[in-house]
Design a protein around this motif. Structure first.
Motif, PDB file in Angstrom:
ATOM      1  N   GLY A  89     -11.596 -29.707 -51.609  1.00 51.74           N
ATOM      2  CA  GLY A  89     -11.032 -28.386 -51.278  1.00 51.74           C
ATOM      3  C   GLY A  89     -11.035 -27.871 -52.343  1.00 51.74           C
ATOM      4  N   GLY A  90     -11.484 -28.031 -53.545  1.00 58.11           N
ATOM      5  CA  GLY A  90     -11.647 -27.237 -54.715  1.00 58.11           C
ATOM      6  C   GLY A  90     -13.082 -26.565 -54.759  1.00 58.11           C
ATOM      7  N   THR A 142       0.945 -32.498 -48.614  1.00 50.97           N
ATOM      8  CA  THR A 142      -0.057 -31.373 -48.590  1.00 50.97           C
ATOM      9  C   THR A 142       0.096 -30.810 -47.078  1.00 50.97           C
ATOM     10  OG1 THR A 142      -1.946 -32.680 -47.727  1.00 50.97           O
ATOM     11  CG2 THR A 142      -1.553 -32.265 -50.200  1.00 50.97           C
ATOM     12  N   SER A 143      -0.454 -29.701 -46.741  1.00 56.03           N
ATOM     13  CA  SER A 143      -0.013 -29.119 -45.409  1.00 56.03           C
ATOM     14  C   SER A 143      -1.123 -29.086 -44.800  1.00 56.03           C
ATOM     15  CB  SER A 143       0.287 -27.622 -45.662  1.00 56.03           C
ATOM     16  OG  SER A 143      -1.061 -26.981 -45.687  1.00 56.03           O
ATOM     17  N   TYR A 146      -3.893 -23.617 -51.151  1.00 55.71           N
ATOM     18  CA  TYR A 146      -3.311 -24.449 -50.671  1.00 55.71           C
ATOM     19  C   TYR A 146      -3.320 -25.954 -51.430  1.00 55.71           C
ATOM     20  CZ  TYR A 146      -3.865 -21.143 -46.891  1.00 55.71           C
ATOM     21  OH  TYR A 146      -4.103 -20.145 -46.262  1.00 55.71           O
ATOM     22  N   GLU A 147      -2.331 -26.611 -51.454  1.00 54.10           N
ATOM     23  CA  GLU A 147      -2.421 -27.733 -52.211  1.00 54.10           C
ATOM     24  C   GLU A 147      -3.329 -28.698 -51.634  1.00 54.10           C
ATOM     25  OE1 GLU A 147       1.299 -28.831 -54.011  1.00 54.10           O
ATOM     26  OE2 GLU A 147       2.198 -27.709 -52.394  1.00 54.10           O
ATOM     27  N   ASP A 148      -4.070 -29.605 -52.583  1.00 51.18           N
ATOM     28  CA  ASP A 148      -4.647 -30.718 -52.110  1.00 51.18           C
ATOM     29  C   ASP A 148      -3.899 -31.965 -52.863  1.00 51.18           C
ATOM     30  OD1 ASP A 148      -5.988 -31.262 -54.612  1.00 51.18           O
ATOM     31  OD2 ASP A 148      -7.495 -29.731 -54.065  1.00 51.18           O
ATOM     32  N   THR A 194      -3.352 -31.771 -56.672  1.00 48.26           N
ATOM     33  CA  THR A 194      -2.241 -30.801 -57.367  1.00 48.26           C
ATOM     34  C   THR A 194      -0.806 -31.275 -57.023  1.00 48.26           C
ATOM     35  OG1 THR A 194      -2.422 -29.474 -55.234  1.00 48.26           O
ATOM     36  CG2 THR A 194      -3.714 -28.952 -57.137  1.00 48.26           C
ATOM     37  N   VAL A 195      -0.464 -31.865 -55.903  1.00 45.21           N
ATOM     38  CA  VAL A 195       1.099 -32.192 -55.556  1.00 45.21           C
ATOM     39  C   VAL A 195       1.712 -33.101 -56.581  1.00 45.21           C
ATOM     40  CG1 VAL A 195       2.712 -32.782 -53.810  1.00 45.21           C
ATOM     41  CG2 VAL A 195       0.557 -31.792 -53.165  1.00 45.21           C
ATOM     42  N   HIS A 229       6.983 -29.490 -44.662  1.00 42.03           N
ATOM     43  CA  HIS A 229       5.789 -30.514 -43.896  1.00 42.03           C
ATOM     44  C   HIS A 229       6.485 -31.731 -43.397  1.00 42.03           C
ATOM     45  CE1 HIS A 229       2.769 -27.482 -44.963  1.00 42.03           C
ATOM     46  NE2 HIS A 229       2.840 -27.831 -46.404  1.00 42.03           N
ATOM     47  N   ARG A 268      -2.224 -24.039 -58.482  1.00 45.24           N
ATOM     48  CA  ARG A 268      -3.340 -23.136 -58.927  1.00 45.24           C
ATOM     49  C   ARG A 268      -2.813 -21.655 -59.102  1.00 45.24           C
ATOM     50  NH1 ARG A 268      -6.757 -25.826 -55.021  1.00 45.24           N
ATOM     51  NH2 ARG A 268      -7.670 -27.134 -55.883  1.00 45.24           N
TER      52      ARG A 268
END
Lengths: 392, 386
Positions: A182-183, A211-212, A339-341, A344-345, B314, B332
């Motif tokens: 996703g990056g 993640t969402s 959006y987070e992958d 990143t969380v 979520h 980010r």
């Protein structure tokens, strides 16, 4: 105004006995690329491919510019084997050409045509000079080179050469599994392996609900962009259920090694899926030294988890070079959506930049890895992502 | 699984009575109000009836109401339309906690058109001091834009008092200051008194009050001159060209009718739900309200120390509970809400925030279920992150 698209392909014509297999694959991929476009026929002749299409040739050219294996293409004007008709065609083409110097480049595979190549060059050159007083002849570096091919069935004229993507037809190099995050980087790595003919499938690690659903949709969108370059216009996307592994890693006594452990688990799971699906290599978007998990020490320790070849087509590229490619192939705008992958969380505050194998094995011994991997593989979902959008 | 939609300040489902009211205007009475024939004339008549009906509800004149595509357009038309009608750029007063559809057109006027802007601070509870409005007024002040109810924390501004301050200032001025109020989040929850609050421009949105998306209203006080943002066939008195969205306008009228007619009943119901939910939320360890005690009943902004609101969102959706968050916590791009920042929350506190938007259609059972799931999810997330 054009009737035919002439397609040149380079490398595959070198491939000896496999040549016709490669050519057939390229033609097949072209047919997929032109699935929704009008054209009359695709023919292979004289080491080139010809597509007859009388309408919508701009759209056909556009679609062909996303097919790997095509070195260049030219929209071609087709006319009768008759000098006046050829002159008329030359007139039309030169009216649409940009430049102040020109040259005629005639070839005569059809030896029954009354003029030789040289005579044709002179005859047409004189004709162009008379009709376009602002043009001069330059046989060494012409700005416009008008090609005239005199074939058995017709004469073909063109002056435009549009570069193709190059590379090899997708499907010519076996199957590979791309770790798609996703990056910005991994879609570009996927593009570059597609370019070398790899039949690409993608693996994504999804840590919902950390993640969402949007981060998954983002990866689907990226796979959809890559599907434009994939031979059949679709890409299989394996979405791995990574949540339990993330939760387990959060309990680790060695949080600074979490990224390393996570990467090793990703490779292990990808390897398992790849073997099951008869893929021969894994592909990642690593670029040497870009982040903690991409130092040589990290790559060494992460890589040690598998014997499968890992392709890292971005290894020598700078970030800006990767970004430029991402912009060119159309994935950049999607990649930068915030959006987070799963990377990143769960990033620890100070990830180790030089993780050693013995430390990592010690950290891994906290877990029943086989059970974690088996569960993740078991709950993996397979999506087929196609380039076309169907709403209703 | 129970479904509990708690994001009603983002949007609401359309009320079945609204859907029923719109029904004839898709396929039967689908005419263009500008058409010369019977179908067109009927449509024109319905349009005119809707306008008169809404005028009664808001206690204004029908020719002071303009149909738009929603809150964003109403706010843009009010601010840009008024500013573009002035001979020269002047001064605008607004607050730091307005909706982006107010802040961004004003920023555009500041950056590209030479306007001066004062952005008033809000206190810890999202309140703007009316006295600060009085103090910010200068000789070239042309427009003051203050929202009635804040969409993120529910604070209610003293709009009536601010209106009186502006009216008092206007008594000695040749060029009158115009007062714009964004009431998108207020309608149905807080009384709106356009005349009593000396409001010149008021924005309303349909989809926040169980009406259709793509519908909105702008009140423009009689005599006030605005420049259009959309040019074309001259509909809406030349101020908003484009074929009228008749089904949408009928739906908006019906939704507004319900919002006014059932105001007291809904307000009491939502207030009870709010109290019930807040009591349970405050039982959760390290939970704190961002919303003021005297805010609108339908918005609760709450934070749980050490939690990422996005992750909580979520976790809750897995249980069929839908809430919103105060900030996306992506590494980010930090995207902390400007409202939470303005009331003094730290980035961590903003990231730990969720927003709950209540509706009178919720039951106590749904509220209790949601409260239970929020408590359980907070505990679960905390246990995972250690």
């Amino acid at each position: 105004m054009y009737h035919t698209i002439l397609i040149r392909y380079g490398e595959i014509s070198l491939k000896g006995r496999n040549r016709s297999k490669f050519e057939d694959l390229l033609i097949n991929n072209i047919k997929f690329a032109l699935k929704d476009l009008p054209y009359q026929s695709i023919k292979k002749a004289y080491g080139r491919i010809y597509i007859d299409c009388s309408s919508n040739w701009e759209a056909v050219v556009d679609a062909l510019q996303r097919v790997f294996g095509i070195v260049s293409l030219s929209p071609v004007f087709k006319t009768e084997l008759e000098l006046d008709a050829i002159k008329k065609a030359a007139q039309t083409l030169m009216e649409n050409a940009q430049g102040s110097t020109f040259k005629i480049n005639a070839r005569r595979p059809n030896k029954h045509f009354p003029l030789t190549s040289m005579e044709m060059n002179q005859e047409l050159g004189g004709f162009v000079l008379r009709n376009f007083p602002h043009l001069k002849v330059d046989v060494h570096h012409p700005q416009i080179e008008l090609h005239v091919e005199l074939r058995n069935e017709a004469a073909y004229l063109y002056h435009t050469i549009i570069p193709g993507l190059g590379g090899m037809p997708v499907g010519s190099a076996g199957k590979g599994f791309l770790l798609l995050s996703g990056g910005i980087d991994s879609p570009v790595a996927g593009y570059l392996t597609l370019k070398r003919g790899v039949n690409l499938e993608a693996v994504h690690f999804h840590s919902y609900p950390f993640t969402s659903e949007r981060s998954k949709q983002k990866v689907i969108d990226l796979a959809q962009i890559l599907a434009n370059y994939a031979g059949r216009g679709e890409i299989k996307l394996w979405v791995v259920y990574f949540t339990e592994i993330q939760k387990a890693l959060q309990r680790s006594k060695y949080p600074e090694l979490n990224i390393t452990l996570m990467r090793r688990l990703m490779l292990k799971i990808s390897e398992r899926l790849a073997k099951r699906e008869n893929a021969l290599a894994l592909i990642t978007g690593d670029s040497l030294g870009q982040v903690a998990s991409q130092t040589m020490e990290s790559i060494h320790t992460i890589n040690a988890v598998t014997n499968m070849p890992i392709f890292r087509p971005l290894i020598g590229l700078d970030k800006q070079e990767i970004v430029d490619l991402a912009v060119k192939i159309g994935t950049y705008e999607t990649s930068i959506l915030p959006y987070e992958d799963c990377c990143t969380v769960f990033v620890p505050r100070n990830p180790a930049t030089k993780p050693r194998i013995d430390q990592v094995l010690e950290a891994e011994s906290q877990y029943d890895l086989e059970a974690l991997i088996a569960e993740a593989v078991e709950k993996t979902e397979c999506l087929t992502v196609t380039k076309s959008v169907e709403l209703f | 699984m129970l479904q509990v939609y708690l994001d009603n300040s983002a949007t609401t489902p359309v009320d079945p009575q609204v859907v029923a009211a719109m029904e004839p205007y898709w396929q039967t009475q689908f005419g263009n109000p500008s058409s010369p024939h019977r179908l067109g004339i009927e449509a024109e008549s319905v349009l005119s009836q809707c306008r008169k009906f809404l005028a009664q509800l808001f206690n204004v004149r029908a020719d002071e109401l303009y149909f738009t595509s929603g809150g964003t357009e109403s706010n843009n038309l009010a601010i840009l339309g008024y500013a573009y009608a002035q001979y020269q750029p002047g001064h605008i007063i607004t607050s730091k906690i307005e909706h982006l559809s107010v802040l961004n057109p004003i920023a555009h006027l500041e950056e590209s058109c030479g306007w001066r802007v004062s952005r008033l601070p809000a206190d810890r509870w999202g309140k703007i001091d009316p006295q600060s409005v009085a103090e910010a007024i200068s000789p070239d002040t042309a427009l003051i834009s203050i929202m009635l109810v804040n969409n993120e924390i529910g604070s209610i501004q003293a709009v009536e008092q601010i209106g009186q301050i502006i009216a008092a200032a206007n008594r000695n001025r040749r060029q009158k200051i115009v007062f714009h109020v964004d009431a998108c989040q207020a309608l149905g929850s807080v009384p709106i008194d356009i005349k009593g609050s000396k409001i010149d421009l008021l924005s309303v949105s349909g989809h926040k009050i169980f009406g259709p998306k793509g519908t909105g209203l702008l009140y423009i006080k009689d005599g006030l001159l605005l420049r259009p943002l959309l040019f074309g066939g001259g509909q809406e008195g030349g101020l908003r060209s484009g074929t009228e969205n008749l089904p949408g306008i009928v739906g908006l009228a019906k939704a507004c009718e319900l919002a006014f007619k059932e105001f007291e009943k809904n307000k009491a119901a939502v207030a009870e739900l709010k109290d019930r939910l807040i009591l349970q939320l405050l039982e959760i360890p390290d939970s704190l309200l961002n919303s003021p005690a005297d805010g609108a009943d339908h918005i609760i902004s709450v934070r749980f120390a050490g939690i990422k609101g996005e992750v909580l969102v979520h976790f809750l959706e897995q249980h069929g509970v839908y809430v919103s968050m105060g900030a996306a916590c992506s590494s980010r791009k930090s995207s902390i809400s400007h409202v939470l920042k303005a009331i003094g929350l730290t980035p961590d506190e903003a990231a730990a925030t969720i927003r709950i938007g209540l509706s009178p259609k919720l039951t106590t059972a749904q509220i209790d279920y949601a409260a239970e799931k929020i408590a359980a999810s907070v505990a679960e997330v905390r246990s995972i992150y250690g």
